[in-house]
Enzyme design. Structure first.
Site, PDB file in Angstrom:
ATOM      1  N   HIS A  40       6.751  -1.768  -9.178  1.00 27.86           N
ATOM      2  CA  HIS A  40       6.501  -2.012  -7.728  1.00 27.86           C
ATOM      3  C   HIS A  40       7.930  -2.179  -7.206  1.00 27.86           C
ATOM      4  O   HIS A  40       8.032  -3.602  -7.230  1.00 27.86           O
ATOM      5  CB  HIS A  40       5.515  -2.667  -7.124  1.00 27.86           C
ATOM      6  N   HIS A  98      10.891  -1.783  -3.791  1.00 30.96           N
ATOM      7  CA  HIS A  98      11.602  -1.249  -2.768  1.00 30.96           C
ATOM      8  C   HIS A  98      13.126  -1.593  -2.746  1.00 30.96           C
ATOM      9  O   HIS A  98      13.432  -2.802  -2.432  1.00 30.96           O
ATOM     10  CB  HIS A  98      10.820  -1.581  -1.493  1.00 30.96           C
ATOM     11  N   ARG A 126       8.972  -7.888   8.529  1.00 33.60           N
ATOM     12  CA  ARG A 126       8.883  -6.425   8.448  1.00 33.60           C
ATOM     13  C   ARG A 126       9.803  -5.980   9.601  1.00 33.60           C
ATOM     14  O   ARG A 126      10.311  -4.893   9.169  1.00 33.60           O
ATOM     15  CB  ARG A 126       7.469  -5.935   8.785  1.00 33.60           C
ATOM     16  N   TYR A 146       9.751   5.306   0.659  1.00 30.60           N
ATOM     17  CA  TYR A 146       9.272   6.057   1.600  1.00 30.60           C
ATOM     18  C   TYR A 146      10.608   6.138   2.984  1.00 30.60           C
ATOM     19  O   TYR A 146      10.397   6.655   4.225  1.00 30.60           O
ATOM     20  CB  TYR A 146       8.428   5.217   2.519  1.00 30.60           C
ATOM     21  N   HIS A 205       1.134   5.300   1.174  1.00 35.61           N
ATOM     22  CA  HIS A 205       1.710   3.957   1.556  1.00 35.61           C
ATOM     23  C   HIS A 205       0.534   2.924   1.669  1.00 35.61           C
ATOM     24  O   HIS A 205       0.815   1.679   1.187  1.00 35.61           O
ATOM     25  CB  HIS A 205       2.420   3.925   2.855  1.00 35.61           C
ATOM     26  N   ARG A 252      -3.397   1.884   6.272  1.00 34.97           N
ATOM     27  CA  ARG A 252      -2.677   1.671   7.735  1.00 34.97           C
ATOM     28  C   ARG A 252      -1.907   2.752   8.014  1.00 34.97           C
ATOM     29  O   ARG A 252      -1.782   3.217   8.957  1.00 34.97           O
ATOM     30  CB  ARG A 252      -1.901   0.516   7.807  1.00 34.97           C
ATOM     31  N   HIS A 285      -0.514   0.490  -1.752  1.00 37.74           N
ATOM     32  CA  HIS A 285      -0.691  -0.801  -1.200  1.00 37.74           C
ATOM     33  C   HIS A 285      -2.200  -1.057  -0.774  1.00 37.74           C
ATOM     34  O   HIS A 285      -2.714  -0.166  -0.127  1.00 37.74           O
ATOM     35  CB  HIS A 285       0.434  -1.141   0.109  1.00 37.74           C
ATOM     36  N   GLU A 306      -2.965  -5.940   1.193  1.00 35.60           N
ATOM     37  CA  GLU A 306      -1.761  -7.139   0.867  1.00 35.60           C
ATOM     38  C   GLU A 306      -2.361  -8.177   2.182  1.00 35.60           C
ATOM     39  O   GLU A 306      -1.666  -9.199   1.869  1.00 35.60           O
ATOM     40  CB  GLU A 306      -0.427  -6.538   1.181  1.00 35.60           C
ATOM     41  N   HIS A 337      -0.664  -5.123  -4.972  1.00 27.66           N
ATOM     42  CA  HIS A 337      -0.974  -6.260  -4.278  1.00 27.66           C
ATOM     43  C   HIS A 337      -2.480  -6.747  -4.770  1.00 27.66           C
ATOM     44  O   HIS A 337      -2.977  -7.547  -5.315  1.00 27.66           O
ATOM     45  CB  HIS A 337      -0.903  -6.410  -2.887  1.00 27.66           C
ATOM     46  N   ASP A 389       8.520  -6.111  -5.997  1.00 25.09           N
ATOM     47  CA  ASP A 389       8.336  -5.475  -4.517  1.00 25.09           C
ATOM     48  C   ASP A 389       9.743  -5.891  -3.732  1.00 25.09           C
ATOM     49  O   ASP A 389      10.443  -4.904  -3.593  1.00 25.09           O
ATOM     50  CB  ASP A 389       7.348  -6.235  -4.223  1.00 25.09           C
TER      51      ASP A 389
END
Ligand code: ZN
Length: 480
Positions: free
Chosen positions: A83, A85, A106, A145, A238, A241, A265, A268, A302, A353
Site C-alpha cells: 500500500h 501513495h 489531509r 487516485y 477508495h 466515504r 481503505h 482507518e 488499515h 502508505d
C-alpha cells in the site's frame, strides 16, 4: 558438397536461451525450511530454476563458478509494499511537527496533490520507487487516485497520470500493481448523503463508477491484467466515504473480469465508521461485504477500528488485511487487531502508505510491537510470520502469486541484508531472521535482484545514480 562432415546440433532448450545466473548465499530464508546456510540459487531469465542449501564453496559445480555472485548476509525474497501513495513522500517531515490529526494532515496532502502534473509526478514517483528499491522493495501496490488535471479536467489521455506512475516504477526497476482507485464523493454528510468532490479532490473523480471502469479498461491491460512484464492492473474502492455503496458494483465487476486485485481503505478512522453507520446502518466492512467486495483477491487496508463482526467478515472471506503501522502511528490512527484478523483467516500484508518512512522491517516489527503495547503481552507473531507478510502474502495480494519466495519456478527476486552492521552484528543462522525483522533498517539492504537482474549492488541503485538527489529535486518545488 564439401565433404565436411555434417554436424547436427540440437536446438537449445528455451531455458538455455534465457540468461542464466547463480548466487551463493551465506544464509537464505527458504519456504518451509527457515534460514539455511550455503544456499546455491540458480535462475534462467526471470525465474529461479534450482535452490539448493548446504552447498559449500568447494562443492559448487565448476560450470557455475564463472559469474557466480556471492551474497554475504541473509538473503530474503523480494519484498512487497502492498500500500503506497507515492506522492505523500513529499510530505515527510513537513507534517511531523505540531499537533493535528489525520484530517489536518489531509489538508497538507491536498496542497501537494494540487501541484502535481504528469511530468513532476513521474520524477517524484521514480525517485520514491528508487528509495523503495534501495529498501529491498521489489514490488509496489500503488493506490492511485490522482487521475485528472486541475479542477478535474481530464488530460488529453485520461490515463496520463497512471502511465506516469507505471513508467516511474519501470525506470526505478521495480514491479508495480497500479491499483486504479475509484474516488467519487468527498465524504458522507451527517445524515448519510454522499458529498460532492470539491477543490483538490476534483482531480480524483471520474464522475461515476462506469466512467471509472471505462478509463481503467482504456489503460490497456491484457486479459490477465498485465500492462507489461513488470506492471499489472488492479482496482481500488477508495473507501466507503468516497464511493457510495450503489457505485461499488462496476469496480468489483471490473476486477473480476481481469482477475485483478481489489483494495479498499477500511475503518482507518473512527469518523469513517460513524459516517458509514449514519449512512448505511452498517460498518465499512459490512458495506463492502454486502456489495460483494470481500474475498481472497481483496485487501482491506488499515482495518484499524473493527468490531468482532467485521473481523469475522474479513477473516471468513479470506480478505487480506494490509497494515501500515508507521503511518497509523504517525497519523495517530490507532492500532488494528492484527492477531485477531490473522487468526480469523485474513493473511496480513504491509504497506508504507504515507511514506512516513520507507522501511518494511519497521512495518513488520511494529505489527508485533503494536500488539504488545495494546495487550501487555509478548509473542503474538513469529519473525517468519512477519517476513511472510512482507514477501509471499504481500505479492499474492498484489496479483503476483509466483513472486515472494526463493523456490524453483518462482520469479527471481532477491534481497540481501548485510549482517555486519552495528545493529545486526552477532546474528547467527538461528537468530538471523528475528534479528533482521526486529532490528534491521532499510539501510542494511545491500543487494537487490529483480527478475534475475541486479538492481541494487552494495547499496547502490544501478539505474538511478543519486537517489537522494533525485528525491530532493522532485520534492522541493512541491513544498514552495
Ligand atoms: Zn492509503
Amino acid at each position: 558438397m564439401t565433404g565436411r562432415p555434417m554436424i547436427s546440433r540440437p536446438a537449445p532448450a528455451p531455458a538455455a536461451l534465457a540468461r542464466s545466473r547463480a548466487w551463493h548465499a551465506e544464509l537464505a530464508w527458504l519456504p518451509g525450511r527457515g534460514v539455511c546456510a550455503d544456499v546455491l540459487i540458480e535462475a534462467a531469465g526471470d525465474r529461479f530454476t534450482a535452490v539448493t542449501p548446504e552447498v559449500s564453496g568447494d562443492a559448487i559445480p565448476a560450470g557455475l563458478r564463472p559469474g557466480l555472485t556471492r551474497l554475504p548476509g541473509l538473503t530474503l525474497p523480494g519484498m512487497a509494499n502492498a500500500h503506497s501513495h507515492a506522492f505523500h513522500r513529499a510530505l515527510r517531515g513537513a507534517t511531523q511537527v505540531g499537533a493535528g490529526t489525520f484530517w489536518t494532515w489531509r489538508e497538507r496532502m491536498y496542497q501537494v496533490a494540487a501541484k502535481l502534473d504528469p511530468d513532476s509526478y513521474l520524477a517524484l514517483a521514480r525517485a520514491v520507487y528508487a528509495e523503495m528499491a534501495l529498501a529491498g522493495i521489489t514490488c509496489v501496490g500503488e493506490f492511485h487516485y490522482l487521475h485528472h488535471g486541475p479542477d478535474g479536467v481530464p488530460y488529453a489521455d485520461p490515463n496520463e497520470m497512471s502511465r506516469a506512475v507505471i513508467a516511474a516504477a519501470g525506470q526505478a526497476g521495480i514491479r508495480i500493481t497500479l491499483l486504479d482507485t475509484c474516488y467519487l464523493s468527498g465524504g458522507l454528510s451527517p445524515d448519510g448523503r454522499p458529498q460532492p468532490l470539491a477543490g483538490p479532490q476534483l482531480r480524483f473523480g471520474d464522475g461515476d463508477a462506469e466512467a471509472w471502469a471505462q478509463r481503467a479498461t482504456d489503460l490497456g491491460a491484457d486479459e490477465h491484467g498485465l500492462l507489461s512484464p513488470l506492471a499489472r492492473a488492479g482496482a481500488a474502492i477508495h473507501s466507503v466515504r468516497a464511493v457510495p455503496a450503489g457505485q461499488m458494483h462496476p469496480v468489483i465487476a471490473w476486477a473480476q473480469r481481469y482477475g485483478a486485485p481489489l483494495h479498499a481503505h477500511v475503518s482507518e478512522q473512527r469518523e469513517e465508521n460513524q459516517a458509514s453507520l449514519a449512512a448505511y446502518r452498517r460498518t465499512p466492512a459490512e458495506v463492502l461485504y454486502e456489495a460483494g467486495a470481500l474475498g481472497p483477491r481483496s485487501t482491506a487496508v488499515h482495518a484499524t477500528h473493527l468490531v468482532g463482526r467485521d473481523i469475522e467478515l474479513l477473516g471468513g472471506s479470506r480478505t487480506y488485511a494490509c497494515l501500515c503501522p508507521t503511518t497509523e502511528a504517525d497519523l495517530a490512527d490507532g492500532i488494528g487487531p492484527a492477531r485477531a484478523l490473522a487468526t480469523a483467516g485474513s493473511p496480513l500484508t504491509l504497506g508504507s502508505d504515507s511514506q512516513a518512512v520507507i522501511d518494511m522491517f519497521e512495518e513488520a516489527r511494529r505489527v508485533e510491537l503494536g500488539e504488545r503495547l495494546a495487550s501487555g503481552q509478548r509473542g503474538h507473531f513469529r519473525a517468519g510470520e512477519l517476513a511472510r507478510a512482507a514477501t509471499t502474502d504481500g505479492h499474492t495480494s498484489l496479483g503476483w502469486p509466483d513472486a515472494g519466495e526463493i523456490a524453483a519456478g518462482a520469479i527471481a527476486d532477491l534481497v540481501t541484508v548485510g549482517l555486519d552492521s552495528p545493529r545486526l552484528a552477532g546474528a547467527t543462522q538461528t537468530t538471523a531472521l528475528a534479528s533482521v525483522v526486529f532490528a534491521a533498517n532499510a539501510a542494511d539492504v545491500r543487494n537487490v535482484v529483480v527478475g534475475g537482474a541486479d538492481l541494487v549492488v552494495d547499496g547502490h541503485h544501478l539505474l538511478i545514480n543519486d537517489v537522494p538527489a533525485a528525491l530532493s529535486a522532485a520534492i522541493r518545488p512541491l513544498l514552495d
